[in-house]
Scaffold this motif. Structure first.
Motif, short mmCIF file in Angstrom:
data_model
loop_
_atom_site.label_atom_id
_atom_site.label_comp_id
_atom_site.label_asym_id
_atom_site.label_seq_id
_atom_site.Cartn_x
_atom_site.Cartn_y
_atom_site.Cartn_z
N GLY A 13 -22.21 21.86 -6.21
CA GLY A 13 -22.48 20.61 -6.91
C GLY A 13 -23.99 20.41 -6.90
N GLY A 14 -24.46 19.22 -7.83
CA GLY A 14 -25.71 19.02 -7.61
C GLY A 14 -26.30 18.06 -6.67
N PRO A 15 -27.42 17.96 -6.44
CA PRO A 15 -28.00 17.26 -5.23
C PRO A 15 -27.60 15.69 -5.29
CG PRO A 15 -29.61 17.55 -6.90
CD PRO A 15 -28.55 18.26 -7.21
N GLY A 16 -27.33 15.22 -4.15
CA GLY A 16 -27.22 13.57 -4.01
C GLY A 16 -25.55 13.46 -3.82
N ASN A 17 -25.38 12.39 -3.16
CA ASN A 17 -23.72 12.22 -3.01
C ASN A 17 -23.33 10.92 -4.13
OD1 ASN A 17 -23.62 13.79 -0.90
ND2 ASN A 17 -23.84 12.05 0.74
N THR A 18 -24.27 10.56 -4.88
CA THR A 18 -24.08 9.58 -5.95
C THR A 18 -24.22 10.13 -7.37
OG1 THR A 18 -26.51 8.73 -5.67
CG2 THR A 18 -24.56 7.61 -4.14
N ARG A 19 -25.25 10.82 -7.49
CA ARG A 19 -25.62 10.92 -9.04
C ARG A 19 -25.09 12.47 -9.32
NH1 ARG A 19 -25.63 7.25 -12.39
NH2 ARG A 19 -26.46 8.62 -13.61
N GLY A 20 -24.78 13.33 -8.09
CA GLY A 20 -24.54 14.89 -8.54
C GLY A 20 -23.20 14.94 -9.05
N VAL A 21 -22.93 16.15 -9.67
CA VAL A 21 -21.63 16.37 -10.32
C VAL A 21 -21.25 17.57 -9.91
CG1 VAL A 21 -20.32 16.72 -12.45
CG2 VAL A 21 -22.01 15.03 -12.46
N LEU A 22 -19.91 18.00 -9.59
CA LEU A 22 -19.56 19.05 -9.14
C LEU A 22 -19.40 20.21 -10.15
CD1 LEU A 22 -16.40 18.15 -6.66
CD2 LEU A 22 -18.96 18.35 -6.28
N SER A 23 -19.72 21.47 -10.04
CA SER A 23 -19.55 22.39 -10.58
C SER A 23 -18.24 23.05 -10.73
CB SER A 23 -20.61 23.61 -10.57
OG SER A 23 -21.79 23.21 -10.87
N THR A 24 -17.54 23.25 -9.23
CA THR A 24 -16.30 23.64 -9.22
C THR A 24 -16.23 23.48 -7.72
OG1 THR A 24 -14.92 25.71 -9.24
CG2 THR A 24 -16.81 26.10 -8.25
N CYS A 25 -14.97 23.84 -7.43
CA CYS A 25 -14.30 23.44 -5.70
C CYS A 25 -13.39 24.37 -5.48
CB CYS A 25 -14.14 21.79 -5.84
SG CYS A 25 -12.34 21.41 -6.41
N ASN A 26 -13.00 24.66 -4.14
CA ASN A 26 -12.11 25.55 -3.73
C ASN A 26 -10.65 24.90 -3.99
OD1 ASN A 26 -12.21 23.98 -1.50
ND2 ASN A 26 -12.33 25.89 -0.25
N TYR A 27 -9.59 25.55 -3.67
CA TYR A 27 -8.34 25.27 -4.00
C TYR A 27 -7.84 24.07 -2.84
CZ TYR A 27 -7.93 28.53 -7.77
OH TYR A 27 -8.07 29.19 -8.76
N ILE A 28 -8.53 24.20 -1.61
CA ILE A 28 -8.20 23.39 -0.61
C ILE A 28 -8.67 21.89 -1.02
CG2 ILE A 28 -8.93 22.66 1.78
CD1 ILE A 28 -9.40 25.60 2.45
N ALA A 29 -9.75 21.91 -1.70
CA ALA A 29 -10.43 20.62 -2.01
C ALA A 29 -9.36 19.95 -3.17
CB ALA A 29 -11.77 20.73 -2.53
N ARG A 30 -9.11 20.86 -3.96
CA ARG A 30 -8.08 20.52 -5.22
C ARG A 30 -6.71 19.89 -4.71
NH1 ARG A 30 -9.01 25.56 -9.66
NH2 ARG A 30 -11.37 25.69 -9.24
N LYS A 31 -6.31 20.20 -3.43
CA LYS A 31 -5.14 19.47 -2.88
C LYS A 31 -5.40 18.06 -2.85
CE LYS A 31 -3.40 23.48 -0.91
NZ LYS A 31 -2.78 24.16 0.46
N ARG A 50 -11.90 17.60 -8.48
CA ARG A 50 -11.69 18.72 -9.61
C ARG A 50 -13.35 18.93 -10.14
NH1 ARG A 50 -7.55 19.11 -8.29
NH2 ARG A 50 -5.51 18.95 -9.07
N SER A 51 -13.35 19.96 -10.94
CA SER A 51 -14.64 20.30 -11.42
C SER A 51 -15.11 19.19 -12.40
CB SER A 51 -14.41 21.57 -12.33
OG SER A 51 -14.12 22.50 -11.61
N ALA A 52 -16.40 18.93 -12.62
CA ALA A 52 -17.06 18.05 -13.38
C ALA A 52 -16.98 16.56 -13.00
CB ALA A 52 -16.51 18.02 -14.93
N MET A 53 -16.38 16.40 -11.45
CA MET A 53 -16.23 15.14 -10.90
C MET A 53 -17.43 14.64 -10.30
SD MET A 53 -13.32 14.01 -8.13
CE MET A 53 -11.86 14.07 -9.45
N ALA A 54 -17.71 13.28 -10.41
CA ALA A 54 -19.02 12.94 -9.52
C ALA A 54 -18.87 13.18 -8.15
CB ALA A 54 -19.23 11.31 -10.07
N ASN A 55 -20.06 13.46 -7.63
CA ASN A 55 -20.08 13.87 -6.01
C ASN A 55 -19.14 12.75 -5.34
OD1 ASN A 55 -21.50 15.83 -6.74
ND2 ASN A 55 -23.11 15.77 -5.40
N SER A 56 -19.84 11.26 -5.67
CA SER A 56 -19.35 10.04 -4.93
C SER A 56 -17.89 9.99 -5.06
CB SER A 56 -19.95 9.06 -5.54
OG SER A 56 -19.71 8.75 -7.03
N VAL A 57 -17.28 10.08 -6.28
CA VAL A 57 -15.70 10.22 -6.40
C VAL A 57 -15.04 11.29 -5.66
CG1 VAL A 57 -13.97 10.36 -8.22
CG2 VAL A 57 -15.93 9.37 -9.02
N ALA A 58 -15.71 12.42 -5.58
CA ALA A 58 -14.91 13.46 -5.01
C ALA A 58 -14.85 13.36 -3.56
CB ALA A 58 -15.87 15.06 -5.07
#
Length: 367
Positions: free
Chosen positions: A41-59, A63-71
């Motif tokens: 994902g992009g830098p920063g825990n508040t403004r960044g957005v995830l490009s992708t994540c592994n299947y452990i995180a998806r559990k 999800r992709s395109a989710m804000a870092n803070s929400v993730a």
């Protein structure tokens, strides 16, 4: 290129889709990440957005395109690493070199997925199932990455099939199984049918392929237009699209996610004219010279992650038109702050053309 008149049952199409490609490359190159929830994902825990994540995180619902803070709220243990596009591109080149060992009929869809037409491939006595399995084995042996595959006589079914047994699996839809698969297939599995479209289909009692097959093509086209015609064809097993060896670029665009939301028109206009449009011109000069411009567009994503795009038919990069599109796009947000702003051009679908003349005006119009 495959003859589009070839009977569908004679075609052998494989859709290869890498599993969580970016993040899998990161885990491969940093084994300490193995077994942990990881995202790129992009830098920063508040403004960044995830490009992708592994299947452990998806559990955890990440999800992709989710804000870092929400993730991070969903998965506090999530490890977010910065992307390395140069590494992903280099890995993609090696991936496509592997594809070339099996067929020259390859249609890349992105860095990590492609269609392969193996109809004429003599390996494994022409078994597309065994060819796909071997491709996946070679990818793992040489790149230390896993891929999923879908095998079918139709392109859209091959793409759907590749998602059936993810990660690291494959699904075969044999010619004599096509109609049975389509009958029970939820319509939101069809590429291009998103949440909003699927909801509209359900409102009309259309949930599966069987529902579409019971409907007349005329009624579907009357209600849903081109989408209705496309759904009718697909649900009747009609998809004669060839695997396109050469994909033609249709547009060029640039966009930027702001570190802090913006809601002033003047501020957004200035950023668009002083930063985005000059970058767009730099990126698109060669394409404009060869093809020309067919349209201009502005994309706005608001702070609630809803986004809108406004476009206009135009043959030049024109600041006044971009400003007008920006105003119209912002009006749809009813005052909501802007998180992301982007501009793009559409390219003409014509034969290459030399020395196309275009105009470019950066100055703000007079008040």
């Amino acid at each position: 290129m495959t003859n589009v008149n070839m009977p569908n049952e004679q075609r052998k199409i494989i859709h290869i889709d890498m599993d969580a490609f970016y993040v899998s490359v990161e885990i491969r190159d940093n084994p300490e990440l193995q077994g942990k929830p990881v995202a790129v994902g992009g830098p920063g825990n508040t403004r960044g957005v995830l490009s992708t994540c592994n299947y452990i995180a998806r559990k955890y619902g990440v999800r992709s395109a989710m804000a870092n803070s929400v993730a991070l709220r969903k998965c506090p243990e999530l490890l977010i690493v910065p992307g390395r596009m140069s590494v992903y591109k280099e890995t993609s080149l090696r991936l496509h070199e592997i594809f070339q060992r099996y067929t020259s009929k390859i249609e890349p869809l992105s860095l990590d997925e492609a269609y392969l037409d193996v109809t004429d491939c003599p390996l494994f006595s022409g078994s597309a199932t065994l060819i796909a399995q071997d491709i996946r084995n070679v990818i793992f042996d040489e790149l230390q990455l896993t891929a999923s595959a879908g095998i079918a006589p139709l392109k859209f079914l091959a793409k759907i099939a590749s998602d059936q047994h993810k990660p690291n699996g494959q699904c075969v839809i044999a010619p004599d199984s096509v109609m049975g698969f389509i009958e029970s297939m939820p319509l939101n599995k069809i590429p291009g049918v998103g949440k909003v479209t699927f909801s509209k289909l359900q409102q009309h009692g259309l949930h599966t392929g069987a529902d579409v097959r019971r409907s007349s093509q005329t009624a579907l086209m009357k209600t849903f237009g081109k989408l209705g015609a496309s759904l009718w064809q697909k649900c009747h097993g009609i998809d004669n699209r060839a695997v396109e060896v050469t994909r033609v670029r249709k547009s060029v665009g640039v966009e930027h996610t702001f570190s802090k939301d913006k809601n002033e028109l003047d501020e957004l206009t200035e950023y668009m004219l002083q930063s985005l449009i000059p970058e767009l011109l730099t990126r698109s000069k060669s394409h404009i010279a060869e093809r020309g411009i067919s349209k201009l567009g502005v994309k706005v994503k608001f702070n609630d992650f809803h986004q809108t795009t406004k476009e206009i038919q135009h043959q030049d990069i024109d600041s006044a038109s971009f400003i007008l599109l920006l105003k119209e796009a912002l009006s749809r947000g009813e005052g909501k702050p802007v998180r992301l702003l982007g501009v793009h051009i559409g390219l003409k679908d014509i034969e290459p053309k030399v020395n196309h003349q275009y105009q470019f005006e950066l100055a703000l119009p007079a008040n």
